[in-house]
Design a protein around this motif. Structure first.
Motif, PDB file in Angstrom:
ATOM      1  N   SER A 135       1.002  -1.148   0.120  1.00  0.00           N
ATOM      2  CA  SER A 135       0.103  -0.033  -0.041  1.00  0.00           C
ATOM      3  C   SER A 135       0.775   1.191   0.030  1.00  0.00           C
ATOM      4  CB  SER A 135      -0.931  -0.051   1.114  1.00  0.00           C
ATOM      5  OG  SER A 135      -1.898  -1.083   1.128  1.00  0.00           O
ATOM      6  N   THR A 198      -5.387  -3.133  -5.724  1.00  0.00           N
ATOM      7  CA  THR A 198      -6.007  -3.299  -4.374  1.00  0.00           C
ATOM      8  C   THR A 198      -5.326  -2.752  -3.266  1.00  0.00           C
ATOM      9  OG1 THR A 198      -6.350  -5.609  -5.085  1.00  0.00           O
ATOM     10  CG2 THR A 198      -6.648  -5.224  -3.013  1.00  0.00           C
ATOM     11  N   ASP A 199      -3.740  -2.672  -3.669  1.00  0.00           N
ATOM     12  CA  ASP A 199      -3.038  -1.977  -2.478  1.00  0.00           C
ATOM     13  C   ASP A 199      -3.364  -0.457  -2.535  1.00  0.00           C
ATOM     14  OD1 ASP A 199      -1.937  -4.322  -1.591  1.00  0.00           O
ATOM     15  OD2 ASP A 199      -0.215  -3.933  -3.170  1.00  0.00           O
ATOM     16  N   ALA A 202      -6.678   0.082  -0.555  1.00  0.00           N
ATOM     17  CA  ALA A 202      -6.404   0.147   0.730  1.00  0.00           C
ATOM     18  C   ALA A 202      -5.877   1.289   1.212  1.00  0.00           C
ATOM     19  CB  ALA A 202      -5.427  -1.025   1.038  1.00  0.00           C
TER      20      ALA A 202
END
Ligand SMILES: [Zn+2]
Length: 298
Positions: A135, A198-199, A202
């Protein structure tokens, strides 16, 4: 009247007369697959009403280069000043807001890009401790994309362009649409350079949670100038996270744009303004002199 005073009034008057009708033109959010293309389209559309004003301004500056100071041509001072006043109020408001963004205390954002000419990424270590490596990498790639395109400067300029189109309420909405597309474009650029969607999602959600108690302007609601944040407009968070969790459409390279093309477009604009300035210097008085005399005789 002094040459510079008359020049300022004429730029405001003619610029306003050209810009305000153009600001009324219908404006639709660009519907294209690539947010990078859509962002560019929205950026140009935001500037469309302002560009003729810059051209008029360059032409008048060219005229002033060869005009004696003070101006000797007879004209009706009251008519020029009175006609300029409404546009002067708009220009003053836009200028003050642009200066205020520069002078105010920087908003405490957990991760953002600041600086106009040499943008740098600011990352709150307290936020970094709550994120995993993926992230952090994704968030940094997003901010580096902002820095590559000098987005803090572009956001500041875009807000000035929108403020010049005041009081039309949709000008601010156009600015917000562009800001939203800008975040999507930088998300895709980061993903094109290896960041995971996705990271990044997040990181965006964690930043929103972290900044929940921050001042309202920290969410990029208004005004946004001066920095380019990871979070963007918090009201568009759900749609943005949904985009990030979906596969990146098209090949990764399609989502990157060389900042050299931006420099080329700017150089072209400067050449155009230089040519118009020369035109104003050579033939400006042929047009402006009869106009000034007309105000005297009217
Ligand atoms: Zn951003």
């Amino acid at each position: 009247m002094g040459r510079e005073t008359l020049l300022t009034l004429l730029i405001v008057l003619f610029g306003g007369l050209v810009m305000q009708p153009l600001a009324l033109l219908p404006w639709r959010a660009p519907i294209v697959a690539s947010p990078m293309v859509a962002e560019r389209t929205a950026w140009r559309r935001l500037w469309l009403p302002v560009l003729p004003m810059l051209v008029v301004g360059a032409w008048l500056c060219g005229w002033a280069l060869r005009e004696p100071d003070p101006v000797t041509t007879r004209f009706d001072h009251g008519m020029i000043i009175g006609a300029s006043l409404p546009f002067l109020a708009v220009a003053l408001r836009a200028g003050l807001r642009a200066v205020w963004v520069l002078l105010r205390q920087p908003v405490e954002l957990p991760i953002c890009t600041v600086g106009f000419l040499h943008p740098r990424v600011v990352f709150d270590p307290h936020l970094a401790r709550t994120l995993d490596d993926g992230s952090i990498h994704a968030a940094l790639e997003h901010e580096r994309a902002h820095a590559r395109h000098r987005d803090p400067l572009r956001i500041w300029l875009a807000q000035w362009a929108a403020d010049l189109q005041w009081p039309w309420p949709w000008a601010h909405r156009h600015f917000q649409v562009w800001l939203e597309l800008l975040e999507h474009a930088r998300d895709d650029e980061a993903r094109g350079l290896g960041a995971s969607g996705t990271d990044l999602a997040a990181a965006v959600v964690a930043t929103a949670r972290y900044a929940r108690n921050a001042p309202r302007s920290a969410f990029g609601v208004f005004p946004a100038g001066g920095h380019a944040a990871l979070l963007g407009d918090a009201r568009a968070l759900a749609a943005r996270v949904e985009r990030l969790l979906a596969p990146l459409p098209g090949p990764a390279r399609a989502h990157q744009r060389s900042p050299a093309r931006d420099a080329g477009a700017l150089a072209l604009l400067l050449v155009l303004l230089g040519a118009v300035l020369a035109w104003g210097a050579l033939f400006g008085n042929d047009i402006l002199h009869p106009f000034l005399l007309w105000t005297w005789n009217a």
